[in-house]
Write an enzyme that holds these catalytic residues in place. Structure first.
Site, PDB file in Angstrom:
ATOM      1  N   LYS A 141      47.596  87.630  44.640  1.00 57.46           N
ATOM      2  CA  LYS A 141      46.353  87.444  43.991  1.00 57.46           C
ATOM      3  C   LYS A 141      46.625  87.972  42.534  1.00 57.46           C
ATOM      4  O   LYS A 141      45.926  87.111  41.519  1.00 57.46           O
ATOM      5  CB  LYS A 141      45.427  88.294  44.806  1.00 57.46           C
ATOM      6  CG  LYS A 141      44.912  87.777  46.137  1.00 57.46           C
ATOM      7  CD  LYS A 141      44.177  86.418  46.006  1.00 57.46           C
ATOM      8  CE  LYS A 141      43.525  85.883  47.048  1.00 57.46           C
ATOM      9  NZ  LYS A 141      43.198  84.664  46.899  1.00 57.46           N
TER      10      LYS A 141
ATOM     11  N   TYR B 282      49.922  91.058  49.076  1.00 57.49           N
ATOM     12  CA  TYR B 282      48.743  90.380  49.030  1.00 57.49           C
ATOM     13  C   TYR B 282      48.239  90.385  47.547  1.00 57.49           C
ATOM     14  O   TYR B 282      47.858  89.578  46.961  1.00 57.49           O
ATOM     15  CB  TYR B 282      47.673  90.816  49.900  1.00 57.49           C
ATOM     16  CG  TYR B 282      46.265  90.284  49.933  1.00 57.49           C
ATOM     17  CD1 TYR B 282      46.239  88.953  50.099  1.00 57.49           C
ATOM     18  CD2 TYR B 282      45.181  91.026  49.234  1.00 57.49           C
ATOM     19  CE1 TYR B 282      44.804  88.630  49.957  1.00 57.49           C
ATOM     20  CE2 TYR B 282      43.792  90.206  49.050  1.00 57.49           C
ATOM     21  CZ  TYR B 282      43.868  88.832  49.439  1.00 57.49           C
ATOM     22  OH  TYR B 282      42.430  88.390  49.002  1.00 57.49           O
TER      23      TYR B 282
ATOM     24  N   ASP C 265      46.935  71.269  54.677  1.00 60.31           N
ATOM     25  CA  ASP C 265      47.655  72.451  54.859  1.00 60.31           C
ATOM     26  C   ASP C 265      48.205  72.880  53.360  1.00 60.31           C
ATOM     27  O   ASP C 265      49.092  72.047  52.996  1.00 60.31           O
ATOM     28  CB  ASP C 265      48.894  72.390  55.950  1.00 60.31           C
ATOM     29  CG  ASP C 265      49.412  73.774  56.164  1.00 60.31           C
ATOM     30  OD1 ASP C 265      49.538  74.507  55.311  1.00 60.31           O
ATOM     31  OD2 ASP C 265      49.996  73.706  57.150  1.00 60.31           O
TER      32      ASP C 265
ATOM     33  N   SER D 107      40.268  87.921  44.021  1.00 64.41           N
ATOM     34  CA  SER D 107      40.006  89.025  44.528  1.00 64.41           C
ATOM     35  C   SER D 107      40.032  90.231  43.651  1.00 64.41           C
ATOM     36  O   SER D 107      41.010  90.341  42.709  1.00 64.41           O
ATOM     37  CB  SER D 107      40.927  89.206  45.796  1.00 64.41           C
ATOM     38  OG  SER D 107      40.960  90.425  46.486  1.00 64.41           O
TER      39      SER D 107
HETATM   40  N1  LIG Z   1      37.258  88.507  52.930  1.00 65.74           N
HETATM   41  C1  LIG Z   1      37.592  89.144  52.062  1.00 65.74           C
HETATM   42  O1  LIG Z   1      37.332  90.488  51.986  1.00 65.74           O
HETATM   43  C2  LIG Z   1      38.167  88.750  50.794  1.00 65.74           C
HETATM   44  C3  LIG Z   1      38.045  89.436  49.570  1.00 65.74           C
HETATM   45  C4  LIG Z   1      38.594  89.002  48.554  1.00 65.74           C
HETATM   46  C5  LIG Z   1      39.251  87.667  48.472  1.00 65.74           C
HETATM   47  N2  LIG Z   1      39.335  86.882  49.544  1.00 65.74           N
HETATM   48  C6  LIG Z   1      39.715  85.553  49.523  1.00 65.74           C
HETATM   49  O2  LIG Z   1      38.699  84.523  49.920  1.00 65.74           O
HETATM   50  C7  LIG Z   1      39.723  83.618  50.468  1.00 65.74           C
HETATM   51  C8  LIG Z   1      38.848  83.110  51.760  1.00 65.74           C
HETATM   52  O3  LIG Z   1      39.009  84.139  52.700  1.00 65.74           O
HETATM   53  P1  LIG Z   1      37.908  84.501  53.780  1.00 65.74           P
HETATM   54  O4  LIG Z   1      37.387  85.873  53.484  1.00 65.74           O
HETATM   55  O5  LIG Z   1      36.879  83.397  53.786  1.00 65.74           O
HETATM   56  O6  LIG Z   1      38.793  84.592  55.205  1.00 65.74           O
HETATM   57  P2  LIG Z   1      39.187  83.567  56.179  1.00 65.74           P
HETATM   58  O7  LIG Z   1      37.792  83.599  57.185  1.00 65.74           O
HETATM   59  O8  LIG Z   1      40.254  83.845  57.000  1.00 65.74           O
HETATM   60  O9  LIG Z   1      39.310  82.021  55.620  1.00 65.74           O
HETATM   61  C9  LIG Z   1      40.591  81.679  55.081  1.00 65.74           C
HETATM   62  C10 LIG Z   1      40.647  80.487  55.288  1.00 65.74           C
HETATM   63  O10 LIG Z   1      41.925  80.030  54.558  1.00 65.74           O
HETATM   64  C11 LIG Z   1      42.612  79.041  55.489  1.00 65.74           C
HETATM   65  N3  LIG Z   1      44.084  78.974  55.287  1.00 65.74           N
HETATM   66  C12 LIG Z   1      45.091  79.803  55.608  1.00 65.74           C
HETATM   67  N4  LIG Z   1      46.246  79.321  55.749  1.00 65.74           N
HETATM   68  C13 LIG Z   1      46.022  78.132  55.113  1.00 65.74           C
HETATM   69  C14 LIG Z   1      46.900  77.007  54.954  1.00 65.74           C
HETATM   70  N5  LIG Z   1      48.043  77.078  54.981  1.00 65.74           N
HETATM   71  N6  LIG Z   1      46.317  75.716  54.371  1.00 65.74           N
HETATM   72  C15 LIG Z   1      44.934  75.699  54.308  1.00 65.74           C
HETATM   73  N7  LIG Z   1      44.150  76.542  54.589  1.00 65.74           N
HETATM   74  C16 LIG Z   1      44.783  77.844  55.051  1.00 65.74           C
HETATM   75  C17 LIG Z   1      42.383  79.637  56.916  1.00 65.74           C
HETATM   76  O11 LIG Z   1      42.474  78.561  57.827  1.00 65.74           O
HETATM   77  P3  LIG Z   1      42.891  78.928  59.169  1.00 65.74           P
HETATM   78  O12 LIG Z   1      41.730  79.361  60.139  1.00 65.74           O
HETATM   79  O13 LIG Z   1      43.274  77.341  59.717  1.00 65.74           O
HETATM   80  O14 LIG Z   1      43.966  79.872  59.313  1.00 65.74           O
HETATM   81  C18 LIG Z   1      40.762  79.847  56.576  1.00 65.74           C
HETATM   82  O15 LIG Z   1      39.988  78.645  56.546  1.00 65.74           O
HETATM   83  C19 LIG Z   1      41.155  83.952  50.576  1.00 65.74           C
HETATM   84  O16 LIG Z   1      41.710  83.388  49.447  1.00 65.74           O
HETATM   85  C20 LIG Z   1      41.045  85.334  50.476  1.00 65.74           C
HETATM   86  O17 LIG Z   1      42.236  85.819  49.781  1.00 65.74           O
HETATM   87  C21 LIG Z   1      38.722  87.416  50.735  1.00 65.74           C
END
Ligand SMILES: NC(=O)c1ccc[n+]([C@@H]2O[C@H](COP(=O)([O-])OP(=O)(O)OC[C@H]3O[C@@H](n4cnc5c(N)ncnc54)[C@H](OP(=O)(O)O)[C@@H]3O)[C@@H](O)[C@H]2O)c1
Length: 320
Positions: free
Chosen positions: A169, A165, A75, A152
């Site tokens: 970032k 957010y 975490d 991002s």
């Molecule tokens: N999807 C998009 O459109 C997008 C665009 C730009 C950047 N991003 C970036 O991509 C990254 C991954 O996001 P994703 O799109 O794959 O979304 P996601 O499926 O929601 O994945 C986010 C991950 O981060 C984990 N997380 C949250 N809080 C945490 C903590 N305290 N300690 C450890 N892990 C934690 C979540 O775990 P839990 O399930 O346990 O909460 C989940 O495994 C993020 O940094 C996000 O900002 C996403």
């Protein structure tokens, strides 16, 4: 010669999960030196190990070889949890650290609770710092290491209703860029993988209720938020990428002999990023982004005369 050890944060879903599988199932291990087989497992870390079911299901479906993947609790909000995960890496070192864990927060700024704001900043900013503090000293000591951070487009340009957010970032940009300047003499490389919209659980898992308690916002802002939500749906429908596509960009960064600071998962948003740099006053970008999001609303052209007075008008429908 030692074999590459990879540790990824945030692997319960989305980009982290797919990257862990991609690396674990890669038969050629082509991001690494092919002479260094057999490989240690990819350490896929999760905030809550009770959420590891989908990762293992997907690993089976994808045919990841036994022993190619190992899960650890991590975490990013808890320094002890990060240290415990580090201690459980049996190879005693991490060569490639992927700081991927992140949380979204969507809605008018004034409706966010202090708890939600603190939590997003804690996960996205302080959490990344904690993770780096845990792994970076050893990389520096060994004079070798790669750090990939999931960035991002929201870290390169402000987006309405994403203020906190984007703040988080943007902070990650400053963090990584600062380290990238420092670390080359230590043989450590930092790369940001700048993602546009990706089809993951990100929007469902964002902090709090999407949009928060909207009755805390004025009526005009609520209309603009509805407009933004329609825009967001359209962007995801038309431009979102699958996480599998995005993981290939991480692979490109891993394979690069001299990794760049930034890699982009898509070029779709680069013109807006360029616009930000081309007009340092910010007026051109603000006007263009306002137009892009609230497209059906008349927005004055971003010209030199706008500078200092962007003259952005709210949509007529928003007027009370
Ligand atoms: N999807 C998009 O459109 C997008 C665009 C730009 C950047 N991003 C970036 O991509 C990254 C991954 O996001 P994703 O799109 O794959 O979304 P996601 O499926 O929601 O994945 C986010 C991950 O981060 C984990 N997380 C949250 N809080 C945490 C903590 N305290 N300690 C450890 N892990 C934690 C979540 O775990 P839990 O399930 O346990 O909460 C989940 O495994 C993020 O940094 C996000 O900002 C996403």
């Amino acid at each position: 010669m030692d074999r590459t050890v990879v540790l990824i944060t945030g692997c319960s879903s989305g980009i982290g999960l797919h990257l862990a599988l991609r690396l674990a199932s890669d038969p050629s291990r082509s991001f690494k030196d092919p002479h260094l087989l057999p490989e240690p497992p990819v350490y896929a870390t999760l905030r809550d190990l009770r959420a590891q079911g989908p990762l293992w299901e997907a690993a089976r479906a994808r045919g990841c070889p036994p022993g190619s993947l190992e899960t650890l609790q991590l975490d990013v909000r808890d320094a002890d949890s990060v240290a415990a995960a580090r201690a459980r890496v049996t190879e005693g070192r991490v060569d490639v650290l992927v700081c991927n864990a992140g949380r979204g927060l969507l809605g008018p700024l004034e409706v966010h609770t202090a708890g939600a704001v603190g939590s997003v900043l804690d996960v996205n900013v302080t959490g990344t710092v904690r993770t780096l503090q845990a792994f970076l000293p050893d990389m520096k000591r060994r004079r070798s290491g790669r750090i990939l951070v999931t960035g991002s487009m929201g870290g390169l340009m402000g987006l309405p209703f994403n203020a906190v957010y984007c703040a988080s970032k943007f902070a990650i940009e400053g963090l990584c860029e600062s380290l990238a300047v420092l670390l080359p003499p230590f043989g450590v490389h930092v790369s940001l993988i700048e993602c546009g919209p990706v089809r993951t659980a990100f929007l469902e898992k964002q902090e709090g209720v999407p949009g928060g308690a909207l009755d805390g916002a004025d009526a005009e802002t609520r209309v603009l938020f509805s407009c933004y939500q329609r825009h967001l749906e359209r962007i995801f429908r038309e431009a979102a990428q699958d996480p599998e596509e995005v993981t290939e960009v991480f692979l490109a960064a891993l394979r690069a002999p001299r990794p760049a600071l930034r890699y982009f998962s898509t070029e779709s948003f680069l013109p807006l990023a360029h616009l930000r740099l081309a007009d340092p006053s910010g007026c051109s970008y603000v006007a263009a982004m306002h137009r892009a999001v609230f497209a059906d609303e008349p927005v004055e052209e971003a010209t030199a005369s706008d500078r200092g007075d962007p003259g952005l008008r709210a949509p007529p429908g928003a007027r009370q």
